[in-house]
Design a protein around this motif. Sequence first.
Motif, PDB file in Angstrom:
ATOM      1  N   PHE A  34       0.837  -1.202   0.000  1.00 38.00           N
ATOM      2  CA  PHE A  34       0.000   0.000   0.000  1.00 38.00           C
ATOM      3  C   PHE A  34       0.879   1.262   0.000  1.00 38.00           C
ATOM      4  CE2 PHE A  34      -2.667   3.241   2.010  1.00 38.00           C
ATOM      5  CZ  PHE A  34      -3.841   3.088   1.302  1.00 38.00           C
ATOM      6  N   GLY A  37       3.357   0.885  -3.449  1.00 38.47           N
ATOM      7  CA  GLY A  37       2.636   0.744  -4.713  1.00 38.47           C
ATOM      8  C   GLY A  37       2.759  -0.686  -5.197  1.00 38.47           C
ATOM      9  N   LEU A  38       2.046  -0.998  -6.294  1.00 40.62           N
ATOM     10  CA  LEU A  38       2.023  -2.376  -6.787  1.00 40.62           C
ATOM     11  C   LEU A  38       3.361  -2.812  -7.375  1.00 40.62           C
ATOM     12  CD1 LEU A  38      -1.575  -2.497  -8.216  1.00 40.62           C
ATOM     13  CD2 LEU A  38      -0.616  -4.149  -6.635  1.00 40.62           C
ATOM     14  N   THR A  41       5.088  -6.107  -6.488  1.00 45.23           N
ATOM     15  CA  THR A  41       4.705  -7.380  -7.109  1.00 45.23           C
ATOM     16  C   THR A  41       5.547  -7.604  -8.365  1.00 45.23           C
ATOM     17  OG1 THR A  41       3.073  -6.484  -8.636  1.00 45.23           O
ATOM     18  CG2 THR A  41       2.330  -6.908  -6.392  1.00 45.23           C
ATOM     19  N   MET A  43       4.349  -7.807 -11.295  1.00 46.39           N
ATOM     20  CA  MET A  43       3.632  -7.332 -12.472  1.00 46.39           C
ATOM     21  C   MET A  43       4.419  -6.237 -13.170  1.00 46.39           C
ATOM     22  SD  MET A  43      -0.338  -7.306 -11.327  1.00 46.39           S
ATOM     23  CE  MET A  43      -0.275  -7.021  -9.590  1.00 46.39           C
ATOM     24  N   SER A  48       0.166  -6.898 -16.855  1.00 50.23           N
ATOM     25  CA  SER A  48      -0.366  -5.917 -15.912  1.00 50.23           C
ATOM     26  C   SER A  48      -1.364  -6.532 -14.921  1.00 50.23           C
ATOM     27  CB  SER A  48      -1.001  -4.752 -16.667  1.00 50.23           C
ATOM     28  OG  SER A  48      -1.804  -5.226 -17.715  1.00 50.23           O
ATOM     29  N   TRP A  49      -1.689  -7.809 -15.100  1.00 57.10           N
ATOM     30  CA  TRP A  49      -2.444  -8.531 -14.093  1.00 57.10           C
ATOM     31  C   TRP A  49      -1.646  -9.780 -13.744  1.00 57.10           C
ATOM     32  CZ3 TRP A  49      -7.799  -8.373 -16.914  1.00 57.10           C
ATOM     33  CH2 TRP A  49      -8.486  -7.205 -16.544  1.00 57.10           C
ATOM     34  N   ASP A 106      -5.473  -5.864  -5.604  1.00 58.34           N
ATOM     35  CA  ASP A 106      -4.934  -5.613  -6.935  1.00 58.34           C
ATOM     36  C   ASP A 106      -5.105  -4.165  -7.386  1.00 58.34           C
ATOM     37  OD1 ASP A 106      -3.783  -6.943  -9.378  1.00 58.34           O
ATOM     38  OD2 ASP A 106      -5.547  -5.992 -10.254  1.00 58.34           O
ATOM     39  N   LEU A 107      -5.918  -3.392  -6.687  1.00 57.69           N
ATOM     40  CA  LEU A 107      -6.168  -2.020  -7.141  1.00 57.69           C
ATOM     41  C   LEU A 107      -4.980  -1.116  -6.826  1.00 57.69           C
ATOM     42  CD1 LEU A 107      -9.883  -1.224  -6.200  1.00 57.69           C
ATOM     43  CD2 LEU A 107      -8.956  -1.954  -8.394  1.00 57.69           C
ATOM     44  N   GLY A 108      -4.659  -0.271  -7.776  1.00 53.44           N
ATOM     45  CA  GLY A 108      -3.595   0.697  -7.540  1.00 53.44           C
ATOM     46  C   GLY A 108      -4.030   1.777  -6.563  1.00 53.44           C
ATOM     47  N   GLN A 109      -5.314   2.109  -6.581  1.00 53.62           N
ATOM     48  CA  GLN A 109      -5.859   3.134  -5.695  1.00 53.62           C
ATOM     49  C   GLN A 109      -7.058   2.545  -4.950  1.00 53.62           C
ATOM     50  OE1 GLN A 109      -5.140   6.264  -4.842  1.00 53.62           O
ATOM     51  NE2 GLN A 109      -3.307   6.509  -6.074  1.00 53.62           N
TER      52      GLN A 109
END
Lengths: 385, 269
Positions: A34, A37-38, A41, A43, A48-49, A106-109
């Motif tokens: 959090f 940021g992603l 991971t 990705m 992107s998933w 998985d959400l960026g925001q």
Amino acid sequence: MLEIALQGSKKYYGWIGALAAVILVGFAFYLYQFTFGLGVTGMSRDVSWGFYIAQFTFLVGVAAGGVMLVLPYYLHNYKAFGKITILGEFLAVSAISMCLMFIIADLGQPMRALNVILYPTPGSMLFWDMIVLNGYLLLNIVIGWKVLEAERSGSKPPSWIKPLIYLSIPWAFGIHTVTAYLYCGLPGRGFWLTAILAPRFLASAFASGPAFLILLTFILRKTTKFDPGKEAIQTLSKIITYALIANLFFFACEVFVALYSNIPEHIDHLKYLFFGLHGHGVLVPWMWTAMILMVLAAILLLNPAIRKNETMLAFTCLILFIGTWIDKGLGMISGGFVPSPLHHVNEYVPTIPELIITVGIYAAGFLVLTILYKIVIGVKKEVAA
Amino acid sequence: MENSRRNFLKVAGVAALGVGVKPAVNVLSAAGGGETPAAKVAKHENALTAKKWAMVIDTRKFESEGDLDKIIEACHSIHNVPDFSEIDTPERVKRHEIKWIWKEEYKHAFPGNENEYLNDRLKYLPFLVLCNHCEDPPCVRACPTQATFKREEDGIVLMDFHRCIGCRFCMAACPYGSRSFNFRDPKPGIEKQNLDFPTRMKGVVEKCNFCAERLAVGKKPKCVEASNGAIAFGDLDDPNSEVRELLRENFTIRRKLSLGTGPVVYYIV
Ligand code: SF4
Ligand code: SF4
Ligand code: SF4
């Protein structure tokens, strides 16, 4: 009824404590994700998933799988499922709550997740997915709870519950269909761009969901003396057999179309998954393992003698579950992103934080499942006494 | 605040339509925005307008890769596109990469059209690729919040960075790989920030915006300006525009036409 969940043995509390510990570790890593940021991971711009969305997809299937109990019991009055239908419904509740957690992870925001409701966009499949998933969660909570309450008090469930149950049946098909539509309507993603995707998702769901349920009932029988009944297990194992074979058949159809038409956009993803592309192939051993496990499970299940032997049945359910998990929870999403639409091969491998967060969410799902099943077993014991 | 960027774009659009300054400012205050940069933009009377903006890239006019790098650098620097190569490991730099316009070989820019015996210039000359501002954009269709939207008055596909939830559905939907995601806070990767353009936050998607912020103040896109005449920009709807002229005179190609997205970036090869 919630109070039943609070009275348990040392073992029960030990298990709950262990799950809570795993959840906490997962949550700590989520806080790390959090903050940074992603990017923590595996990705990337091209893939992107990743793992989160793959688990989400797989678990929607597990949730939909519960309908394989609900449908025979309520539509065909198949009494043998009477005792375990509630287990299917509560498994769906636990699976969907994991799905929702995976989406949030998985959400960026994530703080803006409500924008999906604030700016409803019926043209987007994600909007519909949100609706059907939350609807299914609600349906199963209400139905499961009310039916169980009625069982406890020895009365009939309220009459308004029947229409909800009937509604939940097509709804189960709906959740996995809409989830498949997330992928199969995207131009330029040849691996997913196939009408067989939704049927294949459903077939694999109706194999993996009930297989998991059989395993769960075996565990319950060991730990609580709850008896699902031989006939119920046997019928379930037949359902699994058909569903698994349908899944393999649909996959074969897909492979035929891709190979025989020889259209690069379709074939390249299969090549990547099963043989590797331009020297990249992290998933190759996994995909072959998945195929071997699924085919082996199908062969074993086709034997009535093996189905009747509960040790063998448990083993078969386990390999089936692992096979379908790799197929959907590992290959299905990465496979669609590699090669990229510009035909670059950038592979995806989940990172350690990503895996720990994933395990944390699974632990949360199991916590929900444990509590719900504890209540079910408690009520059944009360009624029997 | 949440909507300021969107309003800014709307205002720019209203101004672009020639509705005039006053109503545009009213729209702004009615929405409770009232930010100065937006108001400034709204007052611009020489905003460039079109029914359907389009781009024609004349690849014959590029002499070396350096020509392309200059253009990329120009776009990325004014749009605060970060570069993490100084501050992170190469593997992570690649994963977190953000690009609005970049170079691709022919076989990657036009996959499915590759030709082993292609003439050497085309084979090795990199092509500039960017968002195609599709006429029927799959990214807009996929977006669950309308954070990605098509501006009806001129066809530009825009983004509202304050609304984007970072679900990356649009990235899966775009068949051209035109979109990037902020896998981390971009600010440490921005060497010299352009204060006239917003920086993004982590967790949102971004892409080329056809320089909507420049059009609104009467300037052509930066890449066009930096291309020494190799890139043309104009109204596809106007038969007398420069782009229509080029399309009439030359054979042009577009990327992945068979998907029905209708890209408006044309290439002269
Ligand atoms: S190129 Fe991609 S991002 Fe740009 S409008 Fe088309 S689909 Fe959307
Ligand atoms: S990442 Fe943002 S712009 Fe893309 S689909 Fe999701 S909300 Fe829309
Ligand atoms: S049009 Fe503007 S934003 Fe798009 S690539 Fe050119 S300079 Fe960058």
